[in-house]
Design a protein around this motif. Structure first.
Motif, PDB file in Angstrom:
ATOM      1  N   UNK A  15       7.304  -1.064   7.969  1.00 26.95           N
ATOM      2  CA  UNK A  15       7.205  -2.606   7.359  1.00 26.95           C
ATOM      3  C   UNK A  15       5.887  -2.869   6.593  1.00 26.95           C
ATOM      4  N   UNK A  16       6.224  -3.275   5.503  1.00 26.64           N
ATOM      5  CA  UNK A  16       4.895  -3.578   4.529  1.00 26.64           C
ATOM      6  C   UNK A  16       4.190  -4.815   4.969  1.00 26.64           C
ATOM      7  N   UNK A  17       2.757  -4.926   4.988  1.00 28.40           N
ATOM      8  CA  UNK A  17       2.240  -6.223   5.258  1.00 28.40           C
ATOM      9  C   UNK A  17       1.574  -6.778   3.905  1.00 28.40           C
ATOM     10  N   UNK A  18       1.944  -7.928   3.553  1.00 28.34           N
ATOM     11  CA  UNK A  18       1.475  -8.268   2.115  1.00 28.34           C
ATOM     12  C   UNK A  18      -0.070  -8.440   2.294  1.00 28.34           C
ATOM     13  N   UNK A  19      -0.471  -8.107   0.952  1.00 26.87           N
ATOM     14  CA  UNK A  19      -1.908  -8.176   0.549  1.00 26.87           C
ATOM     15  C   UNK A  19      -2.154  -9.144  -0.052  1.00 26.87           C
ATOM     16  N   UNK A  26      -9.629  -9.374  -1.731  1.00 25.85           N
ATOM     17  CA  UNK A  26      -8.612  -8.998  -1.354  1.00 25.85           C
ATOM     18  C   UNK A  26      -8.605  -8.463   0.089  1.00 25.85           C
ATOM     19  N   UNK A  27      -7.291  -9.199   0.745  1.00 20.68           N
ATOM     20  CA  UNK A  27      -7.210  -9.038   2.177  1.00 20.68           C
ATOM     21  C   UNK A  27      -5.873  -8.608   2.946  1.00 20.68           C
ATOM     22  N   UNK A  28      -6.092  -7.809   3.878  1.00 20.31           N
ATOM     23  CA  UNK A  28      -4.620  -7.335   4.329  1.00 20.31           C
ATOM     24  C   UNK A  28      -5.166  -6.041   5.339  1.00 20.31           C
ATOM     25  N   UNK A  29      -4.318  -5.774   6.156  1.00 19.70           N
ATOM     26  CA  UNK A  29      -4.266  -4.615   7.195  1.00 19.70           C
ATOM     27  C   UNK A  29      -5.521  -4.947   8.069  1.00 19.70           C
ATOM     28  N   UNK A  30      -5.829  -6.184   8.217  1.00 16.79           N
ATOM     29  CA  UNK A  30      -7.118  -6.252   9.050  1.00 16.79           C
ATOM     30  C   UNK A  30      -8.520  -6.271   8.244  1.00 16.79           C
ATOM     31  N   UNK A  31      -8.458  -6.224   7.129  1.00 17.85           N
ATOM     32  CA  UNK A  31      -9.546  -5.547   6.172  1.00 17.85           C
ATOM     33  C   UNK A  31      -9.978  -6.582   5.037  1.00 17.85           C
ATOM     34  N   UNK A  32     -10.942  -6.645   4.727  1.00 15.05           N
ATOM     35  CA  UNK A  32     -11.354  -7.951   3.362  1.00 15.05           C
ATOM     36  C   UNK A  32     -12.362  -7.236   2.440  1.00 15.05           C
ATOM     37  N   UNK A  33     -11.740  -7.044   1.271  1.00 15.76           N
ATOM     38  CA  UNK A  33     -12.992  -6.523   0.225  1.00 15.76           C
ATOM     39  C   UNK A  33     -13.158  -7.368  -0.755  1.00 15.76           C
ATOM     40  N   UNK A  38      -7.315  -0.122   0.211  1.00 12.70           N
ATOM     41  CA  UNK A  38      -6.756  -1.014   1.486  1.00 12.70           C
ATOM     42  C   UNK A  38      -5.496  -0.140   2.048  1.00 12.70           C
ATOM     43  N   UNK A  39      -4.547   0.044   1.013  1.00  8.96           N
ATOM     44  CA  UNK A  39      -3.218   0.702   1.444  1.00  8.96           C
ATOM     45  C   UNK A  39      -3.034   1.629   0.442  1.00  8.96           C
ATOM     46  N   UNK A  40      -1.801   2.384   0.743  1.00  9.17           N
ATOM     47  CA  UNK A  40      -1.382   3.333  -0.461  1.00  9.17           C
ATOM     48  C   UNK A  40      -0.459   2.504  -1.238  1.00  9.17           C
ATOM     49  N   UNK A  41      -0.488   2.725  -2.680  1.00  5.85           N
ATOM     50  CA  UNK A  41       0.143   1.879  -3.449  1.00  5.85           C
ATOM     51  C   UNK A  41       1.653   1.666  -3.344  1.00  5.85           C
ATOM     52  N   UNK A  51       2.409  -1.324  -0.668  1.00  6.85           N
ATOM     53  CA  UNK A  51       1.851  -2.530  -0.691  1.00  6.85           C
ATOM     54  C   UNK A  51       2.315  -3.626  -1.444  1.00  6.85           C
ATOM     55  N   UNK A  52       2.310  -5.124  -1.166  1.00  7.38           N
ATOM     56  CA  UNK A  52       3.116  -6.160  -1.935  1.00  7.38           C
ATOM     57  C   UNK A  52       2.151  -7.169  -1.856  1.00  7.38           C
ATOM     58  N   UNK A  53       1.632  -7.204  -3.062  1.00  6.16           N
ATOM     59  CA  UNK A  53       0.134  -8.270  -3.456  1.00  6.16           C
ATOM     60  C   UNK A  53       0.780  -9.286  -4.040  1.00  6.16           C
ATOM     61  N   UNK A  54       0.092 -10.525  -3.344  1.00  2.74           N
ATOM     62  CA  UNK A  54       0.341 -11.799  -3.860  1.00  2.74           C
ATOM     63  C   UNK A  54      -1.078 -12.405  -4.344  1.00  2.74           C
ATOM     64  N   UNK A  55      -0.989 -12.678  -5.746  1.00  3.88           N
ATOM     65  CA  UNK A  55      -2.468 -12.995  -6.359  1.00  3.88           C
ATOM     66  C   UNK A  55      -2.238 -14.538  -6.317  1.00  3.88           C
ATOM     67  N   UNK A  56      -3.327 -15.196  -5.881  1.00  6.75           N
ATOM     68  CA  UNK A  56      -3.549 -16.554  -5.775  1.00  6.75           C
ATOM     69  C   UNK A  56      -4.856 -17.193  -6.519  1.00  6.75           C
ATOM     70  N   UNK A  57      -4.566 -18.259  -7.005  1.00  9.71           N
ATOM     71  CA  UNK A  57      -5.806 -19.116  -7.741  1.00  9.71           C
ATOM     72  C   UNK A  57      -5.588 -20.425  -7.363  1.00  9.71           C
TER      73      UNK A  57
END
Length: 135
Positions: A1-5, A20-27, A48-51, A54-60
């Protein structure tokens, strides 16, 4: 299962800070514009994770819609450019060329005999009546 980033963007003094945060890490990273910040977020996501996973949600400001609107506006807005200035001709020869025939591309010239025949054909011929009156 993929964890959202999650990639969160904040504008600071003309630059953009991306976290960028996900998998318990933050950069975090910085970039000069939102387009560059989006590219920087992609680089951080790769760390953070293999391409493919990864599912990335971009937020402003906590909104994916607000990020998308700002990003697309930046991508689709044309930069302001100054109008081109045409310098004046350096000498009078440019005016002479503009008044005469346009230059023929090299290799497209007619043979001299054909060009002379064409010039003679373009001149109006004297009619016999006018020729008789002039003599």
């Amino acid at each position: 299962m993929t964890e959202p980033i999650t990639a969160s963007y904040v504008q600071e003094d003309g630059d953009w800070k991306v976290t960028v945060s996900g998998s318990g890490k933050e950069l975090t990273g910085r970039a000069p514009g939102i387009i560059a910040a989006r590219d920087r977020a992609d680089q951080l996501v790769e760390k953070l994770s293999p391409p493919e996973r990864s599912t990335v949600v971009h937020l402003l400001n906590g909104s994916a819609l607000e990020f998308t609107a700002a990003y697309m506006t930046a991508r689709l807005t044309l930069p302001e450019i100054e109008p081109l200035e045409v310098p004046p001709p350096a000498n009078g020869k440019a005016k002479e060329k503009a008044a005469g025939k346009p230059p023929v591309p090299q290799g497209k010239e007619l043979p001299k005999a054909v060009d002379e025949a064409k010039t003679e054909k373009d001149e109006p011929a004297k009619t016999p009546a006018k020729a008789a009156q002039t003599s």
